[in-house]
Enzyme design. Sequence first.
Site, PDB file in Angstrom:
ATOM      1  N   SER A   9       6.595  11.907  -1.025  1.00 26.00           N
ATOM      2  CA  SER A   9       6.087  11.273  -2.037  1.00 26.00           C
ATOM      3  C   SER A   9       6.859  12.053  -3.358  1.00 26.00           C
ATOM      4  O   SER A   9       7.421  13.083  -3.374  1.00 26.00           O
ATOM      5  CB  SER A   9       4.549  11.615  -2.272  1.00 26.00           C
ATOM      6  OG  SER A   9       4.071  10.965  -1.205  1.00 26.00           O
TER       7      SER A   9
HETATM    8  N1  SAH Z   1       2.045  13.850   2.302  1.00 21.48           N
HETATM    9  C1  SAH Z   1       3.376  13.230   2.791  1.00 21.48           C
HETATM   10  C2  SAH Z   1       3.366  11.493   2.515  1.00 21.48           C
HETATM   11  C3  SAH Z   1       4.586  10.618   3.619  1.00 21.48           C
HETATM   12  S1  SAH Z   1       4.198   9.016   3.322  1.00 21.48           S
HETATM   13  C4  SAH Z   1       4.341  13.985   2.121  1.00 21.48           C
HETATM   14  O1  SAH Z   1       3.955  14.804   1.284  1.00 21.48           O
HETATM   15  O2  SAH Z   1       5.634  13.743   2.494  1.00 21.48           O
HETATM   16  C5  SAH Z   1       2.652   8.594   3.981  1.00 21.48           C
HETATM   17  C6  SAH Z   1       2.613   8.825   5.468  1.00 21.48           C
HETATM   18  O3  SAH Z   1       1.457   8.193   6.054  1.00 21.48           O
HETATM   19  C7  SAH Z   1       3.837   8.293   6.291  1.00 21.48           C
HETATM   20  O4  SAH Z   1       4.523   9.561   7.154  1.00 21.48           O
HETATM   21  C8  SAH Z   1       3.141   7.224   7.293  1.00 21.48           C
HETATM   22  O5  SAH Z   1       3.660   7.216   8.594  1.00 21.48           O
HETATM   23  C9  SAH Z   1       1.409   7.829   7.167  1.00 21.48           C
HETATM   24  N2  SAH Z   1       0.529   6.879   7.828  1.00 21.48           N
HETATM   25  C10 SAH Z   1       0.496   5.722   7.539  1.00 21.48           C
HETATM   26  N3  SAH Z   1      -0.673   5.207   8.293  1.00 21.48           N
HETATM   27  C11 SAH Z   1      -1.374   6.207   8.814  1.00 21.48           C
HETATM   28  C12 SAH Z   1      -2.531   6.552   9.414  1.00 21.48           C
HETATM   29  N4  SAH Z   1      -3.322   5.396   9.738  1.00 21.48           N
HETATM   30  N5  SAH Z   1      -2.701   7.712  10.122  1.00 21.48           N
HETATM   31  C13 SAH Z   1      -2.121   8.645   9.721  1.00 21.48           C
HETATM   32  N6  SAH Z   1      -0.624   8.472   9.028  1.00 21.48           N
HETATM   33  C14 SAH Z   1      -0.452   7.429   8.502  1.00 21.48           C
END
Ligand code: SAH
Length: 203
Positions: free
Chosen positions: A54
């Site tokens: 993010s």
């Molecule tokens: N917190 C992370 C953000 C990653 S983007 C950071 O600091 O980099 C959001 C993430 O949510 C992705 O890796 C995606 O694979 C995950 N995601 C999407 N749907 C999900 C679900 N139902 N359960 C768990 N993770 C999920």
Amino acid sequence: MDIVGSLVEDGWLRTPRIIKAFRKIRREDFMPLELKNAAEVNEAFPIGLGQTISQPLTVGFMLELLQPKEGDKVLDIGSGSGWTSALLAEIVGERGKVIGVEIIPALAEFGKKNIAKYNFIKRERVQIICGDGSKGYVKEAPYDKILCSASAKSLPEPWKEQLKINGRIVAPIGSSVWLFVKKSSKEFKSSEYPNFSFVPLVQ
Ligand code: SAH
């Protein structure tokens, strides 16, 4: 000025404990090798498998709304690169606990490897679960705070149930960030902050 300095100067980061965590937990430790020199850029970047780490401004804004405290138990849904889980672990401290849930197995592993650089996994302050976070994670419930980094269509019921009274949820719904404060077992106070961009929550 570095990215943390400018987020403080522009008023996005305000809480000393959050600012300290942003300084200690280095974003480059959560980015793929070839992108590490972009860690200071205020943008989301690809971490593979169609997902992103993010944007610092967005993470700062969401953590300020969430108000994680020392000793809190926090559920971090969509833990991806592990950056938000590590920031949260630094903020909640030794007496706190962070459960990260990531749906893509390879990213759950990537996140674990990155968080291990700070020894949070060995010391069991962070646990990364590979699974569907739209169901929350009932085994470790209830939580003081729930953070989600992927955009839902509506607020999943299990998150409401797995939150303590007076607990807070910060989660994107569509292209808005929402804050939900649990006032009683059935009553939530909510506020909407529009104009953000997120990857979708698999539901
Ligand atoms: N917190 C992370 C953000 C990653 S983007 C950071 O600091 O980099 C959001 C993430 O949510 C992705 O890796 C995606 O694979 C995950 N995601 C999407 N749907 C999900 C679900 N139902 N359960 C768990 N993770 C999920």
